[in-house]
Design a protein around this motif. Structure first.
Motif, PDB file in Angstrom:
ATOM      1  N   THR A 106      18.959  32.576 -37.268  1.00 27.23           N
ATOM      2  CA  THR A 106      18.186  31.877 -38.296  1.00 27.23           C
ATOM      3  C   THR A 106      16.911  31.267 -37.740  1.00 27.23           C
ATOM      4  O   THR A 106      15.850  31.307 -38.372  1.00 27.23           O
ATOM      5  CB  THR A 106      19.059  30.774 -38.941  1.00 27.23           C
ATOM      6  OG1 THR A 106      20.267  31.377 -39.438  1.00 27.23           O
ATOM      7  CG2 THR A 106      18.327  30.060 -40.071  1.00 27.23           C
TER       8      THR A 106
ATOM      9  N   ALA B 264      22.918  28.583 -41.792  1.00 30.92           N
ATOM     10  CA  ALA B 264      22.075  29.728 -42.193  1.00 30.92           C
ATOM     11  C   ALA B 264      21.069  29.335 -43.264  1.00 30.92           C
ATOM     12  O   ALA B 264      19.990  29.927 -43.370  1.00 30.92           O
ATOM     13  CB  ALA B 264      22.952  30.862 -42.696  1.00 30.92           C
TER      14      ALA B 264
ATOM     15  N   CYS C  87      22.597  31.471 -48.343  1.00 25.09           N
ATOM     16  CA  CYS C  87      23.633  32.237 -47.636  1.00 25.09           C
ATOM     17  C   CYS C  87      24.925  32.294 -48.447  1.00 25.09           C
ATOM     18  O   CYS C  87      25.433  31.274 -48.913  1.00 25.09           O
ATOM     19  CB  CYS C  87      23.906  31.574 -46.284  1.00 25.09           C
ATOM     20  SG  CYS C  87      25.126  32.461 -45.310  1.00 25.09           S
TER      21      CYS C  87
END
Ligand code: NAI
Ligand SMILES: O=C1[C@H](O)[C@H](O)[C@@H](O)[C@H](O)[C@H]1O
Length: 336
Positions: free
Chosen positions: A21, A47, A51
């Protein structure tokens, strides 16, 4: 952009999600899966808001938005996810070990070869570590003659009570098994394990420390001290002794501090710090190779070779004998 799904949101999984990320060009984590809801949520939080969260790996693998999969479950769970991801034709990064037995690795090899696509890179990140690369360059230079012996230590400060004697091989020493093979370019042919006095910090299911001895086809002898409750730090060492000199891998550079009539320096306390840059390098190379549709890093065959040596060491843990190491199959042309 490579849309990655991450299966397994434990310590390593969340570390890789953060890496994908925040520090990897050309990839995005679009989905995570974990059988523990709280951990899946923790992984998704790293994330970012878009996500998706799954409980079952199969649902993540079959998500059409996911075109690449990270398998970061415990080693015993890798085979199931690997076979599903191969069947779905997804590009795969699988953390070490490939599988916890050579037999399971053969099933994965069979599936990947039958798929006709090179899909799997293995998380043997020490091949991307600056220190190991320097050692490999020194050996390759020829200035020091042929390697004769390799002395290693793989020390962890402590492990949990779920960690048992065989894990010292297939979860921990698997790193030395792969990286030494890669350093000296020679196959292992026999394995032996010496069991010193057990530390008071161990538990009933774990013989700790262990000294693992390996011999290669050309007679190179490797000794690897695996001590996973050493308490003082995460201490990884490797010295290759050659005919005309010895090459010792440098430890991470920290300042040496003098104070109160004492001198001290820092020892890392976990693999995530010690191998931070190596993990970044292996993951970035896996993403870059996706555009070329190749696997430039450690392959399934490398995972199998490590597993046959690991199997022999696990046998040697109980037999006390010198156990032979031999592949059950010839190297398929697919991996040449
Ligand atoms: N390359 C390296 O230096 C390191 C590699 N690893 C590897 O990473 C992998 C994971 O290790 P850790 O994160 O330490 O383990 P962990 O036990 O902390 O996390 C594993 C996660 O997978 C989940 N899980 C287990 N089975 C599952 C399934 N069938 N489907 C979905 N989720 C499942 C668990 O709930 C847990 O959250 C292992 O293969 C380990 O060998 C771990 C640490 C360092
Ligand atoms: O891969 C790892 C880490 O590198 C540690 O050194 C090991 O002890 C651990 O078991 C394993 O998951």
């Amino acid at each position: 952009m490579l849309n990655v799904g991450v299966i397994g949101c434990g310590g390593m999984g969340r570390d890789h999600i953060k890496r994908l990320t925040e520090r990897t060009q050309g990839a995005k984590v679009v989905a995570v899966a974990d059988m523990v809801d709280e951990l899946a949520k923790k992984g998704a939080a790293v994330a970012g808001v878009d996500c998706k969260i799954y409980k079952d790996a199969i649902d993540l693998i079959n998500d059409p938005e996911v075109n690449a999969v990270f398998i970061i479950t415990p080693g015993f769970a890798h085979k199931a996810a690997l076979l599903l991801a191969i069947k779905a034709g997804k590009r795969i990064f699988c953390e070490k070990p490939l599988c916890t037995t050579a037999e399971d690795c053969l099933e994965v090899i069979d599936a990947e070869v039958k798929s006709g696509k090179h899909l799997i890179q293995l998380g043997f990140m020490r091949r991307y570590d600056k220190g190991y690369l320097q050692v490999k360059e020194a050996i390759k230079s020829g200035h020091y003659g042929e390697p004769l012996m390799v002395h290693c230590t793989h020390r962890n400060p402590e492990v949990g009570t779920n960690y048992d004697t065989p894990m010292a091989v297939h979860d921990t020493a698997i790193h030395e098994i792969d990286v030494i093979h890669w350093l000296v370019g020679d196959d292992f042919v026999s394995a032996q394990v010496l069991m010193p006095r057990v530390t008071k910090y161990s538990h009933s299911k774990l013989q700790d420390p262990q000294i693992m001895l390996l011999r290669t086809k050309n007679g190179i002898c490797v000794d690897n001290e695996v001590f996973v409750n050493c308490k003082f730090g995460y201490d990884i060492n490797c010295e290759v002794v050659c005919e005309d000199g010895a090459i010792k891998m440098p430890n991470p550079a920290y300042p040496s501090i003098r104070k109160n009539a004492a001198a001290a320096t820092t020892i890392d306390t976990d693999c995530f710090v010690r191998f931070h840059d190596a993990y970044d390098a292996e993951v970035q190379s896996w993403v870059n190779d996706a555009e070329k549709n190749i696997i430039g890093g450690p392959t399934t065959w490398d995972g199998y070779l490590a597993a046959i040596t690991a199997d022999a060491l696990v046998r040697a843990q109980t037999s006390g004998a010198i156990e032979k190491i031999k592949p059950a199959i010839e190297k398929p042309g697919f991996y040449k």
